[in-house]
Design a protein around this motif. Structure first.
Motif, PDB file in Angstrom:
ATOM      1  N   GLY A  55      38.136  34.834  48.851  1.00  0.00           N
ATOM      2  CA  GLY A  55      37.838  36.210  48.487  1.00  0.00           C
ATOM      3  C   GLY A  55      37.228  36.358  47.105  1.00  0.00           C
ATOM      4  N   HIS A  56      37.439  35.374  46.282  1.00  0.00           N
ATOM      5  CA  HIS A  56      36.915  35.378  44.920  1.00  0.00           C
ATOM      6  C   HIS A  56      35.454  34.927  44.959  1.00  0.00           C
ATOM      7  N   ASP A  57      34.626  35.567  44.158  1.00  0.00           N
ATOM      8  CA  ASP A  57      33.236  35.135  44.030  1.00  0.00           C
ATOM      9  C   ASP A  57      32.968  34.873  42.551  1.00  0.00           C
ATOM     10  N   PRO A  58      32.894  33.604  42.152  1.00  0.00           N
ATOM     11  CA  PRO A  58      32.721  33.289  40.724  1.00  0.00           C
ATOM     12  C   PRO A  58      31.438  33.852  40.119  1.00  0.00           C
ATOM     13  N   ARG A 105      32.206  44.382  42.619  1.00  0.00           N
ATOM     14  CA  ARG A 105      32.379  43.256  41.702  1.00  0.00           C
ATOM     15  C   ARG A 105      33.858  42.973  41.480  1.00  0.00           C
ATOM     16  N   TYR A 106      34.624  44.004  41.152  1.00  0.00           N
ATOM     17  CA  TYR A 106      36.032  43.783  40.822  1.00  0.00           C
ATOM     18  C   TYR A 106      36.827  43.278  42.027  1.00  0.00           C
ATOM     19  N   SER A 107      36.454  43.696  43.217  1.00  0.00           N
ATOM     20  CA  SER A 107      37.177  43.221  44.408  1.00  0.00           C
ATOM     21  C   SER A 107      36.999  41.722  44.618  1.00  0.00           C
ATOM     22  N   HIS A 108      35.917  41.154  44.046  1.00  0.00           N
ATOM     23  CA  HIS A 108      35.694  39.714  44.182  1.00  0.00           C
ATOM     24  C   HIS A 108      36.076  38.933  42.925  1.00  0.00           C
ATOM     25  N   VAL A 109      36.360  39.625  41.851  1.00  0.00           N
ATOM     26  CA  VAL A 109      36.950  38.993  40.677  1.00  0.00           C
ATOM     27  C   VAL A 109      38.469  38.954  40.863  1.00  0.00           C
ATOM     28  N   TRP A 113      43.472  42.826  44.322  1.00  0.00           N
ATOM     29  CA  TRP A 113      43.149  44.237  44.110  1.00  0.00           C
ATOM     30  C   TRP A 113      42.285  44.738  45.272  1.00  0.00           C
ATOM     31  N   GLY A 114      41.295  43.926  45.667  1.00  0.00           N
ATOM     32  CA  GLY A 114      40.423  44.307  46.778  1.00  0.00           C
ATOM     33  C   GLY A 114      41.192  44.536  48.062  1.00  0.00           C
ATOM     34  N   TRP A 115      42.116  43.650  48.365  1.00  0.00           N
ATOM     35  CA  TRP A 115      42.920  43.798  49.584  1.00  0.00           C
ATOM     36  C   TRP A 115      43.798  45.047  49.521  1.00  0.00           C
ATOM     37  N   LYS A 116      44.245  45.405  48.336  1.00  0.00           N
ATOM     38  CA  LYS A 116      45.094  46.592  48.199  1.00  0.00           C
ATOM     39  C   LYS A 116      44.289  47.883  48.309  1.00  0.00           C
ATOM     40  N   TRP A 117      43.123  47.959  47.643  1.00  0.00           N
ATOM     41  CA  TRP A 117      42.396  49.217  47.507  1.00  0.00           C
ATOM     42  C   TRP A 117      41.198  49.382  48.428  1.00  0.00           C
ATOM     43  N   MET A 122      37.130  43.811  52.313  1.00  0.00           N
ATOM     44  CA  MET A 122      37.606  42.432  52.349  1.00  0.00           C
ATOM     45  C   MET A 122      37.583  41.918  53.800  1.00  0.00           C
ATOM     46  N   GLU A 123      37.926  42.787  54.744  1.00  0.00           N
ATOM     47  CA  GLU A 123      37.877  42.417  56.161  1.00  0.00           C
ATOM     48  C   GLU A 123      36.437  42.149  56.610  1.00  0.00           C
ATOM     49  N   HIS A 124      35.489  42.842  56.003  1.00  0.00           N
ATOM     50  CA  HIS A 124      34.078  42.632  56.339  1.00  0.00           C
ATOM     51  C   HIS A 124      33.694  41.155  56.220  1.00  0.00           C
ATOM     52  N   HIS A 125      34.266  40.493  55.242  1.00  0.00           N
ATOM     53  CA  HIS A 125      33.920  39.094  54.986  1.00  0.00           C
ATOM     54  C   HIS A 125      34.569  38.121  55.962  1.00  0.00           C
TER      55      HIS A 125
END
Length: 152
Positions: A55-58, A105-109, A113-117, A122-125
């Motif tokens: 889920g993280h994108d550096p 951006r923040y959902s992948h940093v 947080w992305g899964w919560k909000w 996140m499911e799209h991926h």
């Protein structure tokens, strides 16, 4: 006057959310799957990073002038005539674009947080051609492309 302003903001947000849905589905995924396409960075790099790093994108840790940022700048320029007709509508569209980028951006940093909000994003991926909206899945619900998958 206040009612007109509210209607203007609501219509601009509906349009921006639809644009988010349509561009993600048709430009970033349909055209993005084509090798050599300008838009392939999203599909080939961003989605690969999501899967590789849980889920993280550096690429989002430091600001990077990439096709996503350039696309948002292009949309701001393309929609600039709206500012002549309605500065409020243009401001709403511009604010939506900035918010889109910051939330995405923040959902992948911070994937937790992305899964919560924004779990729909996140499911799209998760590999299905669904859940095209990032900020709010309104058009995914209307067009029946919202698929709840949960976490793996």
């Amino acid at each position: 006057m206040a009612l007109t302003a509210i209607i203007t903001v609501v219509v601009a947000l509906l349009y921006a959310n639809f644009l988010e849905w349509a561009l993600h589905k048709w430009v970033l995924h349909k055209w993005g799957k084509e090798r050599g396409s300008y838009w392939s960075e999203h599909y080939r790099v961003h989605h690969r990073n999501y899967n590789r790093f849980g889920g993280h994108d550096p690429d989002y840790i430091n600001f990077k002038l990439n096709s996503e940022v350039l696309g948002l700048v292009g949309l701001a320029v393309l929609h600039s005539p709206v500012a002549l007709l309605s500065p409020l509508a243009y401001g709403t569209l511009f604010a939506h674009g900035v918010t889109y980028y910051l939330v995405h951006r923040y959902s992948h940093v911070n994937p937790e947080w992305g899964w919560k909000w924004i779990p729909w994003h996140m499911e799209h991926h998760r590999g299905r051609e669904a859940n095209w909206c990032v900020l709010f899945p309104l058009w995914d619900h209307i067009l029946r492309t919202r698929v709840k998958m949960g976490r793996r």
